[in-house]
Write an enzyme that holds these catalytic residues in place. Structure first.
Site, PDB file in Angstrom:
ATOM      1  N   LYS A 179      97.004 -18.513 108.081  1.00 45.86           N
ATOM      2  CA  LYS A 179      96.408 -19.584 107.279  1.00 45.86           C
ATOM      3  C   LYS A 179      96.008 -18.996 105.936  1.00 45.86           C
ATOM      4  O   LYS A 179      95.015 -18.286 105.812  1.00 45.86           O
ATOM      5  CB  LYS A 179      95.174 -20.143 107.993  1.00 45.86           C
ATOM      6  N   GLY A 232      87.671 -11.986 103.713  1.00 40.90           N
ATOM      7  CA  GLY A 232      87.011 -12.991 102.881  1.00 40.90           C
ATOM      8  C   GLY A 232      85.528 -12.721 102.777  1.00 40.90           C
ATOM      9  O   GLY A 232      85.092 -11.563 102.817  1.00 40.90           O
ATOM     10  N   SER A 233      84.758 -13.805 102.676  1.00 40.68           N
ATOM     11  CA  SER A 233      83.323 -13.656 102.420  1.00 40.68           C
ATOM     12  C   SER A 233      82.564 -13.278 103.690  1.00 40.68           C
ATOM     13  O   SER A 233      83.012 -13.556 104.798  1.00 40.68           O
ATOM     14  CB  SER A 233      82.767 -14.967 101.868  1.00 40.68           C
ATOM     15  N   GLY A 237      83.064 -14.756 107.470  1.00 41.24           N
ATOM     16  CA  GLY A 237      83.375 -13.736 108.475  1.00 41.24           C
ATOM     17  C   GLY A 237      82.425 -13.828 109.664  1.00 41.24           C
ATOM     18  O   GLY A 237      82.841 -13.747 110.823  1.00 41.24           O
ATOM     19  N   GLU A 254      87.467  -7.963 107.247  1.00 35.32           N
ATOM     20  CA  GLU A 254      87.349  -7.181 106.012  1.00 35.32           C
ATOM     21  C   GLU A 254      86.596  -8.052 105.042  1.00 35.32           C
ATOM     22  O   GLU A 254      87.121  -9.056 104.566  1.00 35.32           O
ATOM     23  CB  GLU A 254      88.745  -6.798 105.508  1.00 35.32           C
ATOM     24  N   CYS A 288      87.481  -7.046  96.687  1.00 34.20           N
ATOM     25  CA  CYS A 288      86.367  -6.643  97.547  1.00 34.20           C
ATOM     26  C   CYS A 288      85.962  -5.202  97.243  1.00 34.20           C
ATOM     27  O   CYS A 288      84.800  -4.843  97.362  1.00 34.20           O
ATOM     28  CB  CYS A 288      86.740  -6.809  99.009  1.00 34.20           C
ATOM     29  N   GLU A 384      77.375  -9.548  95.505  1.00 35.32           N
ATOM     30  CA  GLU A 384      78.791  -9.499  95.122  1.00 35.32           C
ATOM     31  C   GLU A 384      79.083 -10.676  94.191  1.00 35.32           C
ATOM     32  O   GLU A 384      78.901 -11.831  94.573  1.00 35.32           O
ATOM     33  CB  GLU A 384      79.663  -9.601  96.377  1.00 35.32           C
TER      34      GLU A 384
END
Ligand code: NAI
Ligand code: MG
Length: 489
Positions: A179, A232-233, A237, A254, A288, A384
């Site tokens: 996806k 992703g974020s 996650g 990750e 990231c 971030e």
């Protein structure tokens, strides 16, 4: 419209080797971030579509699992050949859809090909162990695939991250349902087509485009998914991990970072400035592992900043396809997020050394920005941003630098700049991060394990270590004795 987009065979879902729209006809637009104009419409897959994709993957898995490892390796290697043959077109597609400078997209696509080559060679080397438990039992392990891997990818490196997850999953013997992020689906659609052209069996690689909800969520909670890979974020996650807990599905996550670059007075400051600028301004900071915060010794703070400013003020800004240094951010949403941080810096009287403005042109452009001497506990120093915004903090003692570096819940990457080898090695031991670079940034290759400490993630991508996410161990015990002794005695 860029040629690379019009050359797509279709933008439909890919399920069991068939192209089709979403079952309920829903679509979503993907735009060109340099103009904010629509680029293409792709299906927004329904829960029923996700069901079908998972079933198709399950079916393909059975055949793939029983294909000999050397044949699996050969087929996976052919995907790399297809990617290399279509590299220019793929890079243009990525640059148009994601916004990144063309030469960066080219590098991402070469990296994608490299993942398929690298893992292809491992297909017939996934060996188990023989365990000497004594004369009455033969004992060995077999490394088996999980079955169907669900892969949810983000918008910052869409094509490259497709390859990073799909290549090891396939080589280990799994089938996949991918996806892609709703902002950047096109390279994934094309790469899945190339997997088919390479001769991978139908249904082995399925693509369901759509939003996080319901499409991503449906994949994460699906009973037929045996393993999940997410990049992703941190909040998403965590949500995926909670969902996966219900079916005890293993996850590889990750997630984000707020990565410190620590610069000592004895560092080669030109080298440090070059790497730090590359580390934070590549892909306009939407990485990231970006060099988000510089911790620099107070005696060289201003000198390092002068060099950084000199580099940044030479940057060109433009649409990705013009191959500038600085392209647009991926979306209006990301633009607003970054603009809010820039505003925060300006309103808090932080020293704006360069940049500090959004760029008034169509698309989602902001200036590369450096804020100096930010407060250690401020949002600019701790959160971030995922944009071209660098925060600098100065330190006087090494212990202070280490403490600032390790202060956060993040622990993805860190860099140390010094000419003192002993100091560098000590720091590599003290820093809490999955990857530490010395006198460089982005020291990762397809061959080196990559992932986070603390809330930056679970599991490792890249390298042979990534294969661990896609394999489970079966231990086989064969009796040679004539007793029935209980174990553990
Ligand atoms: P996100 O983590 O929500 O999205 C990443 C992927 O997850 C996309 O494919 C999305 O559709 C999917 N997703 C979203 N909600 C889901 C759910 N409930 N279940 C399953 N899948 C779901 O990140 P987003 O919103 O695109 O970006 C927000 C921030 O996340 C960025 O500003 C950045 O700070 C960070 N980020 C970090 C990345 C990294 O490489 N670690 C990549 C992208 C974003
Ligand atoms: Mg797009």
């Amino acid at each position: 419209m860029d040629d690379s987009v019009s050359q797509l065979d279709s933008t439909d879902l890919l399920i069991g080797g068939e192209r089709r729209p979403a079952s309920d006809g829903a679509t979503l637009p993907t735009e060109n971030p340099a103009t904010a104009e629509p680029l293409a419409e792709v299906p927004a897959a329904s829960t029923a579509d996700v069901d079908d994709a998972v079933s198709a993957a399950r079916k393909a898995f059975r055949g793939w699992h029983s294909t000999s490892p050397d044949e699996r390796g050969r087929l996976v290697h052919r995907v790399a050949t297809e990617i290399r043959e279509h590299a220019d077109e793929l890079a243009r597609l990525e640059s148009a859809d994601q916004g990144k400078p063309l030469s960066q997209a080219e590098s991402d696509i070469q990296g994608a090909a490299r993942y398929f080559e690298y893992y292809a060679g491992a297909a017939d080397k996934l060996e188990g162990k023989s365990i000497p438990v004594g004369p009455d039992q033969v004992d060995y392990t077999v490394r088996e695939p999980y079955g169907v891997s669900g892969q949810i990818t983000p918008w910052n490196f869409p094509g490259n991250l497709f390859a990073r997850g799909v290549a090891p999953a396939l080589v280990a013997g799994n089938a996949v349902v991918v996806k892609p992020a709703e902002q950047t689906p096109l390279s994934t659609i094309r790469l899945a087509e190339l997997c088919e052209r390479a001769g991978l069996p139908e249904g082995l690689v399925n693509v369901v485009t759509g939003y996080g909800e319901p499409t991503g969520q449906a994949l994460a909670e699906h009973d037929g998914i045996d393993q999940l890979t997410f990049t992703g974020s941190v909040p998403t996650g965590k949500q995926i991990m909670r969902t996966a807990a219900d079916s005890v599905t293993p996850v590889t996550l990750e997630l984000g970072g707020k990565n410190p670059a620590i610069v000592f007075p004895d560092a080669d400051l030109d080298n440090a400035a070059e790497w730090i600028a590359t580390g934070i301004f590549t892909n306009v900071g939407q990485i990231c592992s970006a060099a988000d915060r510089v911790l620099v010794h107070e005696s060289v703070h201003d000198e390092l900043l002068d060099r950084l400013v000199e580099i940044v003020e030479d940057y060109t800004v433009g649409a990705g396809l013009e191959d500038p240094d600085i392209g647009p951010l991926v979306s209006e949403e990301q633009f607003e997020k970054v603009a809010e941080y820039i505003e925060l810096g300006r309103s808090n009287d932080v020293d704006t050394v360069t940049g500090g403005e959004t760029i008034g042109r169509p698309g989602h452009f902001v200036e590369p920005t450096i804020f100096a001497n930010v407060e250690r506990t401020s949002r600019l120093a701790c959160e971030e941003i995922f944009g071209p915004v660098l925060a600098t903090l100065s330190f006087s003692e090494t212990s202070e630098a280490v403490s600032i570096a390790n202060d956060l819940d993040y622990g993805l990457v860190a860099g140390v700049f010094t000419s003192d080898l002993t100091r560098a090695l000590r720091l590599t031991q003290q820093i809490e991060a999955g990857n530490v670079y010395v006198n460089k940034w982005f020291g990762d290759t397809n061959q080196t394990p990559f992932g986070g400490y603390k809330q930056s993630g679970i599991g490792r991508e890249k390298g042979l270590e990534a294969l661990e996410s896609y394999l489970q161990t079966k231990n086989v015990a064969i009796d040679l004795g004539d007793g029935t002794d209980l174990p553990g005695g």
